[in-house]
Design a protein around this motif. Structure first.
Motif, PDB file in Angstrom:
ATOM      1  N   ARG A   1       1.153  42.145 -33.663  1.00  0.00           N
ATOM      2  CA  ARG A   1       1.931  40.954 -33.327  1.00  0.00           C
ATOM      3  C   ARG A   1       3.375  41.088 -33.812  1.00  0.00           C
ATOM      4  NH1 ARG A   1      -1.477  36.402 -32.006  1.00  0.00           N
ATOM      5  NH2 ARG A   1       0.180  34.981 -32.660  1.00  0.00           N
TER       6      ARG A   1
ATOM      7  N   ASP B   1      -8.153  37.471 -28.598  1.00  0.00           N
ATOM      8  CA  ASP B   1      -8.951  36.739 -29.582  1.00  0.00           C
ATOM      9  C   ASP B   1      -9.208  37.598 -30.821  1.00  0.00           C
ATOM     10  OD1 ASP B   1     -10.715  35.205 -30.980  1.00  0.00           O
ATOM     11  OD2 ASP B   1     -12.109  34.885 -29.320  1.00  0.00           O
ATOM     12  N   ALA B   2      -8.873  37.056 -31.985  1.00  0.00           N
ATOM     13  CA  ALA B   2      -9.068  37.797 -33.238  1.00  0.00           C
ATOM     14  C   ALA B   2     -10.532  38.099 -33.492  1.00  0.00           C
ATOM     15  CB  ALA B   2      -8.488  37.004 -34.404  1.00  0.00           C
ATOM     16  N   HIS B   3     -11.441  37.337 -32.889  1.00  0.00           N
ATOM     17  CA  HIS B   3     -12.869  37.546 -33.115  1.00  0.00           C
ATOM     18  C   HIS B   3     -13.471  38.558 -32.148  1.00  0.00           C
ATOM     19  CE1 HIS B   3     -12.927  34.322 -36.008  1.00  0.00           C
ATOM     20  NE2 HIS B   3     -12.321  33.522 -35.132  1.00  0.00           N
TER      21      HIS B   3
ATOM     22  N   ARG C   1      -4.106  43.695 -36.521  1.00  0.00           N
ATOM     23  CA  ARG C   1      -3.716  42.669 -35.545  1.00  0.00           C
ATOM     24  C   ARG C   1      -2.362  42.064 -35.906  1.00  0.00           C
ATOM     25  NH1 ARG C   1      -4.062  37.183 -34.788  1.00  0.00           N
ATOM     26  NH2 ARG C   1      -4.918  36.877 -36.884  1.00  0.00           N
TER      27      ARG C   1
ATOM     28  N   ARG D   1     -12.382  44.617 -31.356  1.00  0.00           N
ATOM     29  CA  ARG D   1     -11.665  43.730 -32.284  1.00  0.00           C
ATOM     30  C   ARG D   1     -10.678  44.535 -33.116  1.00  0.00           C
ATOM     31  NH1 ARG D   1     -12.178  42.673 -37.508  1.00  0.00           N
ATOM     32  NH2 ARG D   1     -14.039  43.998 -37.621  1.00  0.00           N
ATOM     33  N   TYR D   2      -9.473  43.981 -33.279  1.00  0.00           N
ATOM     34  CA  TYR D   2      -8.509  44.568 -34.206  1.00  0.00           C
ATOM     35  C   TYR D   2      -8.867  44.158 -35.636  1.00  0.00           C
ATOM     36  CZ  TYR D   2      -4.908  46.274 -30.948  1.00  0.00           C
ATOM     37  OH  TYR D   2      -4.224  46.991 -30.011  1.00  0.00           O
TER      38      TYR D   2
ATOM     39  N   GLU E   1       0.425  34.290 -42.232  1.00  0.00           N
ATOM     40  CA  GLU E   1       0.106  35.465 -41.418  1.00  0.00           C
ATOM     41  C   GLU E   1       1.356  36.191 -40.941  1.00  0.00           C
ATOM     42  OE1 GLU E   1      -2.366  34.703 -38.103  1.00  0.00           O
ATOM     43  OE2 GLU E   1      -4.206  34.468 -39.278  1.00  0.00           O
TER      44      GLU E   1
ATOM     45  N   GLU F   1      -7.955  42.749 -39.156  1.00  0.00           N
ATOM     46  CA  GLU F   1      -6.995  41.654 -39.296  1.00  0.00           C
ATOM     47  C   GLU F   1      -5.571  42.140 -39.556  1.00  0.00           C
ATOM     48  OE1 GLU F   1      -5.489  37.772 -39.393  1.00  0.00           O
ATOM     49  OE2 GLU F   1      -7.243  38.721 -38.483  1.00  0.00           O
TER      50      GLU F   1
END
Length: 645
Positions: free
Chosen positions: A632, A575-577, A628, A622-623, A534, A625
């Motif tokens: 980061r 939270d990614a979810h 996100r 939600r972002y 990632e 993926e």
């Protein structure tokens, strides 16, 4: 007052030019009464057939009666009209009785030809005269008008192939001079003259369609004969000039103009029309391309036709529903009463394939917009908005040449552009729009124009159809990956994993396909292992500047309002979810109302997805993926401080 004068005043309204729509008549009992096996031809010598057998020739006066009935199928022809046509100067006292005798003999002639039942009663008495009940499709002139009209509509819609076929079919019904063996008086002479004019117009339109299809060699000989037969018809001379120029015979094309001009000056004391002169000027400039002049679909002018669309891609994949939605808008036939251009917005996050979809559909719609296809990117390489004045200047120079310098003000350039578009069929693609204010001055005014706008943002003030794109479903993502990598049989868990790591984004999938082909030895498991990291996934998916998702996300990030730009990386830690508005407010150290404003801005830019499922905590955010991971990266770069509370 002379009784013949009364008839002349009444008749013109009762014998109109032949209708363009097929008509059917019903008898007094409501039952259709038409001689379906009776065929009448007027586009040449008058001829009647029944069951494929030609009826016996009728005497001259009876042919006049039959001709008047045939040019008005299923319409009452007043008795006075027959009298005026048969005896234009001095009708006998027994005119009515004699007319009735002619009609009686015509009925017998049809009956002897084999007609039975309703067919035998095809000629009926109906106040204030008589009516021929026949299927309009069985009268060649009616069939000609309907087919010619369909050909004209196809030409207006930019379908030159269909137009050429239909117009050629309409002209094929002609067998010579209309009613060549009929003694014509006032009404029949007027009718045949209009038929002849209609034929010349249809012939010119068919040639215009053939010129659009680059059939220059096929029409040159025909046009040379037509210019000799009709020396004052500038349409044919202009089309001959275009055909010769299209064959590279420029000197001959200019000689046609010189001969035409000399003839017009010598015989009529007139100069050639502005349309013909523009053809000459275009040939002198050696312009190429053929444009049909709006309002005059039977005259073709040489002028460069804008064709600015970027190339379509050979491996376009999926998007069937979105393609159909866009096509239904931009490929629809012109609708009656519509006064506004058709506008479609394609929106979605960076890398989702907005431009590819818009260009793909625009290429499919090209035939509908023969006056040109214009394209403009509305954002610079660094993400700034391209000045609207510059875009309009490019459009105007393309569709020119314009006389003199372009206007300086935005309003004047917009008015000039819309004037050019007003009566044309033009498709405009505006790519990567920044805002509604940037798009509005670039919208054409013509109702037959269409615009496809792409934007990373939702543009709610832009009236029209919206197509919002998301990532491709897993199966379609693998299909695109296999096509880019040139591995038709690509499948399996590793391919599925790569598609998942790319979040179904076509831009990322294209980069992955290239990596699979050139850096992973064609082995999807190796690439899947590389992309599983990632922390470095976005960097590893970068293979070329035009396939750099990180750069596009960075450009969107730079364009955010300052407070939203600062908040964006922080929310990447949640939270990614999914997370709630309250959770986001806590991490951003703002109240929930302010948090909602920031989240709405990110939603409009497609950097945040929202689920409106009912729940006590409200919607969940939600972002995507890859977004996100980009957020980061920004944090790990040390630019932003996290305030977790």
């Amino acid at each position: 007052m002379d009784h013949r004068t009364d008839r002349r005043q009444a008749v013109p309204e009762s014998v109109p030019f032949p209708p363009y729509e097929p008509r059917k008549s019903t008898g007094s009992n409501g039952r259709q009464a038409a001689a379906h096996d009776l065929h009448i031809s007027v586009l040449g010598p008058l001829e009647a057939r029944h069951g494929g057998r030609r009826l016996a020739p009728a005497p001259p006066k009876m042919r006049v009666v039959l001709a008047l009935l045939a040019i008005n199928p299923n319409r009452v022809v007043p008795a006075d009209t027959f009298v005026e046509e048969l005896w234009p100067h001095d009708p006998p006292v027994s005119a009515a009785d004699t007319l009735y005798t002619y009609l009686y003999q015509l009925r017998k002639l049809i009956r002897r030809g084999g007609a039975t039942g309703d067919a035998a009663a095809a000629i009926a008495t109906q106040s204030p005269g008589y009516i021929l009940r026949v299927d309009p499709a069985n009268v060649d002139a009616e069939q000609y008008f309907v087919t010619a009209r369909r050909g004209q509509e196809a030409l207006d819609n930019g379908d030159a192939e269909t137009a050429s076929t239909l117009l050629r079919s309409a002209l094929g019904l002609w067998r010579g001079r209309p009613l060549a063996d009929v003694s014509t008086g006032t009404f029949l002479s007027s009718y045949t003259a209009r038929l002849q004019e209609s034929r010349l117009s249809t012939l010119s339109q068919r040639i215009a369609a053939d010129l659009s299809l680059k059939r220059h060699g096929e029409v040159v000989g025909e046009l040379r004969a037509l210019t000799v037969e009709h020396p004052f018809n500038e349409r044919f001379s202009g089309q001959l000039m275009i055909a010769l120029h299209g064959l590279g015979r420029r000197a001959e094309a200019l000689e046609v103009y010189r001969n035409l001009r000399a003839t017009l000056i010598r015989e009529l004391g007139l100069e050639p029309s502005s349309e013909t002169s523009r053809i000459q000027h275009a040939i002198l400039r050696a312009d190429t391309g053929t444009e049909l002049v709006r309002g005059r679909p039977d005259i073709a002018l040489l002028r460069p036709t804008p064709a600015q669309l970027p190339p379509d891609i050979a491996d376009f994949t999926a998007r069937e529903e979105q393609v159909a939605k866009l096509r239904s808008l931009v490929c629809a036939a012109p609708s009656l009463g519509r006064t506004a251009p058709r506008v479609a917005l394609v929106t979605g996050m960076p890398g989702v394939g907005k431009t590819v979809l818009a260009v793909h559909v625009a290429h499919q719609a090209r035939a509908r917009y023969p006056d040109g296809q214009l394209y403009a990117g509305l954002r610079t390489d660094n993400g700034a908005a391209v000045p609207v004045e510059d875009v309009l200047a490019g459009f105007l120079r393309t569709v020119g040449p314009q006389e003199g310098r372009l206007p300086d003000s935005l309003d004047e350039r917009t008015r000039l552009f819309r004037t050019w578009c007003a009566d044309r069929r033009v498709l405009v693609v505006l790519d990567d729009a920044v805002s509604e204010a940037q798009v509005q001055p670039l919208l054409p005014a013509g109702s037959r124009c269409a615009v496809i706008v792409t934007s990373r943002r939702r543009l709610p003030a832009l009236a029209g159809t919206t197509v919002e794109l998301a990532g491709l479903p897993r199966s379609k993502a693998v299909e695109l990956l296999s096509r880019v990598a040139d591995q038709p049989a690509l499948a399996g868990s590793a391919a599925d994993a790569i598609a998942g790591f790319c979040s179904g984004l076509p831009l990322a999938l294209r980069a992955a396909g290239i990596l699979l082909a050139v850096r992973s030895d064609g082995r999807p498991e190796l690439l899947a292992d590389r992309l599983a990291d990632e922390e470095h996934r976005l960097r590893k998916l970068t293979v070329a500047p035009e396939l750099d998702l990180r750069a596009r996300l960075a450009q969107v990030h730079r364009g955010l309002p300052p407070e939203v730009r600062r908040a964006f990386p922080v929310l990447g830690l949640l939270d990614a979810h999914g997370f709630t508005r309250a959770r986001a407010a806590k991490w951003m150290r703002v109240d929930e109302e302010k948090a909602e404003q920031i989240l709405d801005e990110l939603i409009d830019c497609h950097l945040v997805a929202v689920s409106w499922a009912d729940g006590p905590a409200g919607p969940r955010y939600r972002y995507p993926e890859l977004v996100r991971l980009f957020a980061r990266e920004l944090l790990e770069g040390g630019t932003y401080r996290v305030n977790s509370g």
